[in-house]
Design an enzyme around this catalytic site. Structure first.
Site, short mmCIF file in Angstrom:
data_model
loop_
_atom_site.label_atom_id
_atom_site.label_comp_id
_atom_site.label_asym_id
_atom_site.label_seq_id
_atom_site.Cartn_x
_atom_site.Cartn_y
_atom_site.Cartn_z
N ARG A 165 47.30 36.20 36.40
CA ARG A 165 47.46 36.36 34.94
C ARG A 165 48.55 37.38 34.62
NH1 ARG A 165 41.98 38.16 33.61
NH2 ARG A 165 41.57 37.98 35.84
N HIS A 201 33.42 38.49 38.68
CA HIS A 201 34.87 38.48 38.51
C HIS A 201 35.19 37.29 37.61
CE1 HIS A 201 39.12 38.37 39.49
NE2 HIS A 201 38.99 39.52 40.12
#
Lengths: 261, 252, 659
Positions: free
Chosen positions: C284, C264
């Site tokens: 994000r 990840h």
């Protein structure tokens, strides 16, 4: 000893390893409740200085015995055989409500009975059966006291409304005592409505909220109040003393009521 | 940013043990479990401790820090002053196995005693319909990570070993409440079970379970007291009993 | 061999996560006597860490969903390297497995009409993930755990009669008589076979006491999860030491797809207490940006040519996208996971990383504090509680974190039977093939349920098929296993202090993280293999202090063997596969190559001796052919980017909707 030093458990040799001031909260609770009990006992047995036109002390409301001072009995004087203070006839209901209240139970079990004094602090008792036996099994009747608390809420509200009279009995007047009794009635309502039994009766007992939208709504509102049950328990308790003390001072003639209009 | 901290860690087993003093490096942002791991890697390779996720999600690293039941992975070093001696001991309500590891099988025995969810007999898989508002109360209790800190702090068994047979503890009161509030659970005797078999009457609602719950489940207010009230409905309230007899209320 | 206990069961299940528990339920419902082995306590398995949900095409939120669509998404996610039959069974059976959980007592979040709610997730065409807030894995574990309890209770009820049990569920059944028993805190160190190589049992130790425990069982289901603890930065717990992978290898079975490890891009790297813990992508999505140590938003330098038209060129345009996605291009922080991970990796390698080897992920300068708390409550809470990091005031340091291994035991899709070893089965993360080269979020929990059940049923069929000819453990095997397990207590032959297992573990983690991590190069992987070889020679010299009772140093010493074996598989397979696909990125072979899609890399163990410990052999084998009816679910143009020309179905213009 059977508790934290029972065989098999890690041997630490002390009741607790807590080094913070864990004793402060139970001590404060003890002092607070103790002072209230002393004051309330004195006032309840005193049988005097509880009425000053148009204010009746919440400790004596409703005043039901033939000993009640003139004007203080809004619901008649049906009880003639009671030799002691009229407060003692009715105080069993608010007292019982607070005594069986889930918050006060926690408070006095911890601070008076040390069962336990604080979390992870060993209690001094040899055996423990909780609320499974007489007399503590009677804590289960809390909801009956709550039913009576509702009635007392009405009576204390009525008392506060009577406070909109002047000492001569004419309506449309108001004094500082009126404000104190209004706040008292409001706090009693809030405390009684924030009760865990009330939360259960209003909606908590349901299995399917979705089938009872109004009761679900009520449950949600009462749940919000219930989150502040401790705060309301203390504030309403202190305010009872404030209200009673104010009326006592008036009845005594120590001060005079601040009249607004 | 690193400093040395003084630790006292209980080492021993059922036969006995004592607090051992260690001086160990501490870096910024660490939790107590990090320090225990550093002790393992540098000074005490055989120091026994349970842990798994290190993120407060599995409930393995339960212990007592300065006398208070805590998860080791959720106790930040920054909550202590630099000169504070940090005492770490195993949970004190369960038999100790070694060092910080205790035998928590009491809890698994209690779990086995509660009758499981009873599926409604007339619904096939895929036919279940439940409303969000009806599942939310039980969902709160299913957040439980079974760290057993509530079981550990509860004075009913912590201070009275003999009560362990009759009392199943806060973790299983929330399980009882979860099932009693489950919209489709087919059993109707959960309240009687909570009173007669789980010993809910022994709880004196002093709320330590709620205070230590790392998941912030309102154990006392949302599970134990509602269950006590539900028991009152069945056992101590003749009005409700009479109402149910006379009007034969539907499933509400 | 003295000092041990013995148990006899029909099926032994190693691992008590979602797959193991579901397998246990299936095998018990088939009437078998079942033992479940947990490495930690019952109910603590790593499955609890799963947050997103369980992917199943129930179509509760969008009725267009179907198993075919789910199959298609899964194959795309895995870049067509999935074993197609596994992806097919998985997509077909997932809904039934989820609905079953409700009959066990699971409480999923609901739709307005009372069905199981489903959420969107990366790679899934429709809202598909059944969930409970962000704690779905916990719900899954608890539900299966409670179903196991209920099976036990049903057995007790049958044993004592309904009358006695009506009063309460008090335990009446002795543990040793129960048809389903959980052995908590037991580690299996070796599988035991008969002379022909068929499974006959397993050998292990109790963590609490250090005493040995022997199971005699004709079937063993591996459900041990993944291998993340071989990497320095990982979201996995200590249990993830690749035990099942290594047990299968040593028993003679094979592993596939071991080169595919999912990283990840944003896991915490600092502070140490949260190292590896995931930072959700929504940080994000909601405005968080990546900066290097020079304060530069470096992602603008890393937009690949094929994405250039879809992503913003300037910070100004990227910033406008959050408010007005219709008229602006999205910022490059939102590129696919592998692109972001690669970019972070490059920045760090170029010396522009943070002090602790990551980059900065910052929302604190982008959004007001109250908005951050409102939009990212669990992230704010997680960092505040765990790390003393206030993300409204500080930037987070992030870097790629090892998350999941796609590879695992090579199994028969229908029965979960492991290759080469009769009686051995595998399900969940320890099995390979289902996810191809890359797993979609949400497909893990459904994988556990679908193949956990299939393994339980498969093992039951196998055991019934054996009749009375149950394989028995070979003479002497127990002594060998016991001696091997006790080896770390032997003082070193040279009289020195011996190797510290924690040190070797740390070195292995560094090697894997730095040299076989998210980006790989031939020379680096070569160096990793040399390092692994060196570490393997040091393992026999490991010595631990203390005694056998709950001794973590000893436990680690035994787990090290498994981690080294599995790490070698990853490194050897990664060295061979000369392309970049899903969870395997080769700096020196950046593209996807459809010739390589036709190949599976199969790991098996080779014999070792004192001088040269056992090692791994990797062989190329053809990947299974995708059935025509399954291929027909895709547009031809899409197939062309994955398959070689001779694999493509006949080009009848009628079938190709996209042409």
């Amino acid at each position: 000893m059977t508790g934290v030093s029972a065989p098999g458990r890690a041997r630490l040799g002390v009741r607790t390893l807590r080094e913070d001031r864990w004793w402060l909260a139970p001590l404060a609770t003890f002092v607070g409740l103790f002072l209230f009990v002393v004051y309330a006992t004195f006032r309840a047995f005193q049988g005097a200085y509880y009425y000053f036109e148009p204010y009746l002390s919440p400790f004596y409301s409703p005043c039901l015995t033939t000993d009640c001072v003139p004007g203080s009995s809004d619901f008649g004087q049906p009880i003639s055989w009671w030799p002691l203070s009229p407060a003692l006839v009715i105080l069993i209901f608010p007292l019982g409500f607070r005594l069986t209240c889930y918050y006060y139970r926690k408070a006095y079990y911890r601070s008076f009975w040390f069962s336990p004094p604080a979390c992870a602090v060993a209690e001094p008792h040899r055996s423990y059966t909780g609320e499974t036996r007489f007399p503590l099994i009677l804590q289960n009747i809390h909801r009956y006291f709550w039913y009576f608390a509702m009635i007392f809420g009405v009576i204390l509200s009525y008392d506060a409304i009577l406070g909109f009279r002047n000492p001569q009995g004419q309506w449309g007047h108001m004094g500082l005592g009126t404000v104190i009794l209004l706040i008292n009635a409001a706090l009693i309502w809030l405390y009684a409505l924030s009760c865990h039994s009330c939360r259960h009766i209003m909606g908590g007992k349901l299995k399917h909220f979705s089938r009872h939208p109004r009761r679900y709504w009520m449950w949600q509102q009462i749940s919000k109040l219930n989150g502040r049950h401790m705060l309301l328990a203390w504030v309403s308790l202190i305010w009872l003393v404030v209200a009673d003390f104010y009326i006592t001072l008036l009845a005594h003639g120590t001060i005079s009521d601040l009249r607004f209009f | 940013m690193s400093r040395n901290a003084k630790f006292r860690v209980w080492r021993g087993d059922a036969a006995g043990g004592e607090l051992h003093d260690y001086t160990v490096e501490v870096n910024e942002g660490e939790v107590v479990l990090d320090i225990i791991h550093r002790l393992q890697a540098t000074q005490a390779g055989d120091l026994a401790v349970r842990w798994n996720c290190k993120a407060g999600k599995c409930g393995s690293c339960s212990a007592e820090i300065n006398g208070r039941p805590r998860l080791l992975c959720m106790t930040r070093m920054s909550t202590f002053t630099d000169d504070e001696v940090i005492t770490v001991t195993p949970m004190r309500s369960f038999p100790v196995i070694r060092d910080l590891v205790t035998d928590v099988s009491f809890n698994y025995q209690k779990a086995r005693q509660i009758p499981a969810f009873a599926p409604p007999p007339d619904l096939a898989p895929g036919e279940y319909r439940m409303q969000q508002v009806d599942v939310e109360r039980s969902q709160e209790f299913r957040k439980c990570i079974e760290c057993f800190l509530c079981q550990n702090v509860c004075h009913v068994v912590r201070d009275h070993e003999e009560n362990k047979t009759a009392f199943s503890g806060p973790r299983f009161f929330i399980r009882a409440a979860e099932l009693d509030m489950h919209p489709l659970d087919a059993r109707t005797d959960r309240r009687e079970f909570a009173q007669a078999e789980q010993g809910i009457g022994m709880c004196n609602i002093t709320k330590c379970c709620t205070e230590v719950c790392p998941e912030h489940i309102k154990i006392t207010d949302n599970a134990i007291i509602p269950m006590k009230e539900r028991v009152v409905d069945r056992k101590y309230d003749p009005l409700v009993w009479l109402g149910n007899k006379l009007f034969r209320r539907g499933n509400d | 061999m003295s000092d041990h206990e013995e148990h006899r069961y029909d099926v032994l299940i190693v691992g008590a996560g979602g797959a193991g528990l579901r397998a246990a339920i299936a095998a018990r419902e088939e009437g078998l006597r079942v033992a479940i082995i947990c490495k930690s306590l019952f109910g603590k398995a790593h499955t609890v860490m799963a947050e997103g949900g369980i992917a199943a095409s129930m179509g509760n939120v969008n009725s267009n969903d179907s198993w075919q669509v789910h199959f298609r998404d899964t194959m795309r996610g895995g870049k067509f390297l999935n074993i197609p039959r596994m992806a097919e069974l998985h997509a077909q059976e997932a809904p039934q497995r989820v609905w079953e959980l409700e009959t066990y007592g699971a409480l999923f979040d609901r739709t307005p009409d009372g069905r199981i709610s489903q959420r969107n997730f990366g790679g899934h065409e429709y809202p598909r993930l059944a969930h409970v807030g962000d704690r779905t894995g916990l719900e899954l574990i608890r539900t299966l755990q409670q179903k196991i309890v209920s099976l036990r209770q049903a057995e007790e009820l049958a044993a004592v009669g309904a009358d006695a049990a009506a009063g309460g569920g008090h335990e009446t059944l002795d543990d040793t008589d129960a048809g389903l028993r959980v052995f908590a805190e037991v580690t299996i160190t070796e599988l035991l076979t008969d002379g022909s190589g068929a499974i006959a049992g397993a050998f292990g130790y109790r963590r609490e006491t250090g005493t040995f425990i022997v199971f005699r069982a004709p079937a063993v289901i591996l459900a041990t999860g993944g291998i993340g603890k071989s990497f320095k930065v990982t979201s996995n717990s200590w249990e993830y030491t690749g035990d099942g992978h290594a047990l299968a290898l040593r028993a003679g079975s094979t592993l596939i797809n071991m080169e595919f490890v999912q990283f990840h891009p944003t896991g915490m790297v600092w502070p140490p207490s949260v190292k590896g813990i995931l930072v959700t992508e929504s940080v994000r999505g909601d405005g968080g940006v990546l900066r290097n140590s020079e304060g530069k938003r470096f992602m603008f330098n890393y937009v690949p040519e094929i994405f250039r038209a879809k992503y913003a060129d300037t910070e100004e345009e990227g910033d406008r996208w959050y408010a007005d996605p219709e008229n602006n291009l999205r910022p490059p922080e939102l590129l696919p996971r592998d692109e972001v991970a690669r970019a972070i990796n490059s920045e760090v390698k170029a010396g522009r990383g943070t002090e602790h080897g990551g980059v900065f992920l910052d929302v604190s300068t982008r959004l007001p504090a109250d908005v951050i708390i409102k939009k990212l409550p669990s992230m704010h809470h997680q960092f505040y509680e765990l790390a003393d990091v206030d993300i409204t005031k500080q930037a987070m340091e992030v870097g790629p974190t090892c998350h999941y291994v796609m590879g695992g035991v090579e199994v028969d899709p229908d029965t979960a039977a492991a290759r080469n070893v009769p009686g051995l089965f595998a399900a969940g993360e320890v099995s390979g093939g289902m996810h191809g080269s890359n797993r979609l979020g949400g497909n893990s929990l459904s994988d556990l349920l679908v193949f956990g059940r299939r393994a339980g049923v498969g093992a039951a069929e196998y055991v019934r098929g054996l009749g009375d000819s149950v394989p028995e453990i070979q003479d002497g095997a127990l002594d060998v296993a016991a001696n091997e397990a006790l080896a770390p207590f032997q003082p070193p032959a040279d009289g020195g202090i011996g190797e510290n297992p924690y040190t070797i573990h740390r070195e292995l983690q560094e090697v894997m993280n730095d040299l076989v991590g998210i980006i790989r190069r031939e020379d680096e992987v070569q160096r990793a293999l040399e390092a692994i070889d060196a570490l393997k020679l040091r393992v026999p010299g490991v010595s631990v202090e203390g005694h056998r009772q709950f001794n973590p140093g000893w436990h680690l010493a035994l787990d090290l063997r498994n981690m080294l074996l599995v790490s070698e598989c990853v490194a050897r397979a990664a060295l061979l596969r000369q392309e970049s696909r899903g969870g395997h990125t080769r700096d020196d072979y950046p593209g996807m190559n459809s010739q390589w899609r036709r190949k599976l890399l199969v790991c098996s163990i080779n014999d070792g001796d004192a001088a040269e410990p056992a090692g791994i052999t990797v062989t190329e084998e053809p990947s299974p052919v995708i059935r025509e009816d399954l291929l027909a679910l895709f547009d031809r143009s899409e197939l062309e980017s994955y398959l070689t020309a001779d694999e493509l179905p006949a080009d009848t213009t009628a079938s190709g909707g996209a042409t």
